[in-house]
Design an enzyme around this catalytic site. Structure first.
Site, PDB file in Angstrom:
ATOM      1  N   GLY A   1     -94.099 -24.767 -34.264  1.00 21.16           N
ATOM      2  CA  GLY A   1     -92.991 -25.707 -34.069  1.00 21.16           C
ATOM      3  C   GLY A   1     -92.609 -25.907 -32.612  1.00 21.16           C
ATOM      4  CG  LEU A   2     -94.055 -28.671 -30.624  1.00 23.13           C
ATOM      5  CD1 LEU A   2     -93.487 -30.085 -30.532  1.00 23.13           C
ATOM      6  CD2 LEU A   2     -95.341 -28.565 -29.811  1.00 23.13           C
TER       7      LEU A   2
ATOM      8  CG  ASN B   1     -99.407 -32.128 -28.897  1.00 16.82           C
ATOM      9  OD1 ASN B   1     -99.936 -32.829 -29.771  1.00 16.82           O
ATOM     10  ND2 ASN B   1     -99.015 -30.883 -29.117  1.00 16.82           N
TER      11      ASN B   1
ATOM     12  CB  CYS C   1     -97.200 -31.002 -32.693  1.00 18.07           C
ATOM     13  SG  CYS C   1     -96.525 -29.530 -33.514  1.00 18.07           S
TER      14      CYS C   1
ATOM     15  CE  LYS D   1    -104.321 -30.331 -28.782  1.00 13.93           C
ATOM     16  NZ  LYS D   1    -103.917 -28.986 -28.356  1.00 13.93           N
TER      17      LYS D   1
ATOM     18  CB  THR E   1    -104.162 -27.691 -36.209  1.00 12.17           C
ATOM     19  OG1 THR E   1    -102.839 -28.236 -36.101  1.00 12.17           O
ATOM     20  CG2 THR E   1    -104.350 -26.614 -35.168  1.00 12.17           C
TER      21      THR E   1
ATOM     22  N   GLY F   1    -109.670 -22.815 -35.788  1.00 12.45           N
ATOM     23  CA  GLY F   1    -110.672 -21.756 -35.910  1.00 12.45           C
ATOM     24  C   GLY F   1    -112.026 -22.326 -36.289  1.00 12.45           C
TER      25      GLY F   1
ATOM     26  N   GLY G   1    -111.667 -27.536 -31.046  1.00 19.89           N
ATOM     27  CA  GLY G   1    -111.572 -27.332 -32.486  1.00 19.89           C
ATOM     28  C   GLY G   1    -112.621 -26.312 -32.900  1.00 19.89           C
ATOM     29  N   GLY G   2    -112.210 -25.055 -32.979  1.00 16.49           N
ATOM     30  CA  GLY G   2    -113.103 -24.011 -33.484  1.00 16.49           C
ATOM     31  C   GLY G   2    -114.192 -23.566 -32.535  1.00 16.49           C
TER      32      GLY G   2
HETATM   33  C1  SIN Z   1     -96.980 -25.822 -32.644  1.00 14.21           C
HETATM   34  O1  SIN Z   1     -96.259 -25.439 -31.713  1.00 14.21           O
HETATM   35  O2  SIN Z   1     -96.525 -25.990 -33.772  1.00 14.21           O
HETATM   36  C2  SIN Z   1     -98.432 -26.065 -32.410  1.00 14.21           C
HETATM   37  C3  SIN Z   1     -98.652 -27.139 -31.433  1.00 14.21           C
HETATM   38  C4  SIN Z   1     -99.527 -28.220 -31.944  1.00 14.21           C
HETATM   39  O3  SIN Z   1    -100.191 -28.070 -32.969  1.00 14.21           O
HETATM   40  O4  SIN Z   1     -99.566 -29.292 -31.327  1.00 14.21           O
END
Ligand code: SIN
Length: 303
Positions: free
Chosen positions: A72-73, A128, A131, A166, A194, A218, A244-245
């Site tokens: 959650g950043l 980004n 997220c 991103k 992700t 992963g 990514g992985g």
């Molecule tokens: C997060 O902080 O939840 C991960 C960051 C992201 O996936 O961009």
């Protein structure tokens, strides 16, 4: 002697290895373990305008060949990053860094970029828009071409530094989002963030992660990431940072053959804090094994 150097948006890197945001803190934490100047660069913990505590715990679920996070950043906010975190990093890392920025509104992205833009060590911004763990921001900008375009064009006006966007894999067609970012003034694309996933705890019969869902990363996601890097390489003319992985020097070369100019390493750092160091060290040997003299020649070489 093989040549591992690459150039990303006009900035030369000794090698293409960049620890991914959120898996390497602000870098100085890892400098206690090894000399992080051997890295190509590093992408700092995702930064927002205000400090964020992040999501409720548990935030992590283990999976075969990967993990789910819903952080959650969490971060100390732009002001503290500028005044406390980056000065600490500067004491142990002398190369240009990538500043990863998130937001909940276009205005927030712009304010954070304007604030961080004053720091000379920031070579690139990694914006980004992907997220998956926050509501009303993050991925909601990266799953619509028009929302992605409006964030990129607003941030474009806020800095002259290279903007790398991103992207989220949680879309029907990632090339449409990449094209919208290119048209709005992006200098590069990084992918993938992700994949939205979940696990259920059989004893409690409830989701493992408090936020119910989170982002899967992963080795499990590597073939998906590779496929998307391939597709985006064919769709835009911008340099790509593939991730990514990625776990090995062989994975780095595969990513580059698919179209990446540089490569971020994420979840592997959480399994082994020396993962990036070991990949950098192994890269020349693997290049020689596959007859690669200059790494920068192989980007997109499999097309
Ligand atoms: C997060 O902080 O939840 C991960 C960051 C992201 O996936 O961009």
């Amino acid at each position: 002697m093989v040549n591992t150097s690459v150039t990303l948006c006009g900035i030369r890197l000794d090698n293409p290895i960049i620890p991914a945001s959120g898996t390497f803190g602000f870098g100085y934490e890892f400098a206690e373990l090894y000399d992080i100047n051997l890295l190509g660069s590093l992408s700092i913990k995702g930064t927002t305008k205000e400090p964020r505590f992040g999501n409720p715990t548990p935030r992590i679920a283990e999976c075969p060949s990967g993990m789910i996070n819903s952080v959650g950043l969490q971060n100390p906010g732009a002001e503290a990053v500028l005044k406390e975190e980056l000065p600490r990093l500067k004491r142990c890392f002398s190369k240009p860094i990538m500043a990863n920025v998130s937001g909940f509104s276009t205005e927030e992205y712009v304010t954070t970029v304007e604030r961080l833009d004053t720091e000379a060590q920031i070579g690139w911004f990694e914006i980004n828009i992907s997220c998956p763990n926050v509501h009303g921001g993050g991925m909601s900008f990266g799953t619509s071409s028009s929302a992605a375009s409006s964030v990129v064009s607003a941030v474009r006006r806020a800095t002259a530094k290279p903007l790398i966007i991103k992207l989220s894999p949680n879309v029907t067609d990632i090339t449409e989002i990449a094209k919208a970012c290119e048209a709005a003034g992006a200098d590069g694309i990084s992918l993938i963030n992700t994949l939205l996933g979940m696990r259920i705890d059989l004893r409690r019969k409830k989701p493992v992660v408090a936020n119910r869902m989170g982002g899967l990363s992963g080795p499990a996601v590597f073939p998906v990431a590779l496929r998307m890097v391939w597709q985006v390489y064919e769709a835009v003319r911008l340099p790509i940072v593939g991730m990514g992985g990625v776990c090995s020097a062989e994975d780095v070369i595969e990513m580059m053959l698919a179209g990446a100019t540089a490569v971020e390493v994420g979840a592997a750092n959480l399994v082994d804090p020396f993962a990036c160091r070991d990949i950098v060290r192994k890269l020349p040997e693997v290049m020689a094994q596959y007859g690669i003299q200059n790494l920068s020649d192989i980007t997109g070489g499999a097309h």
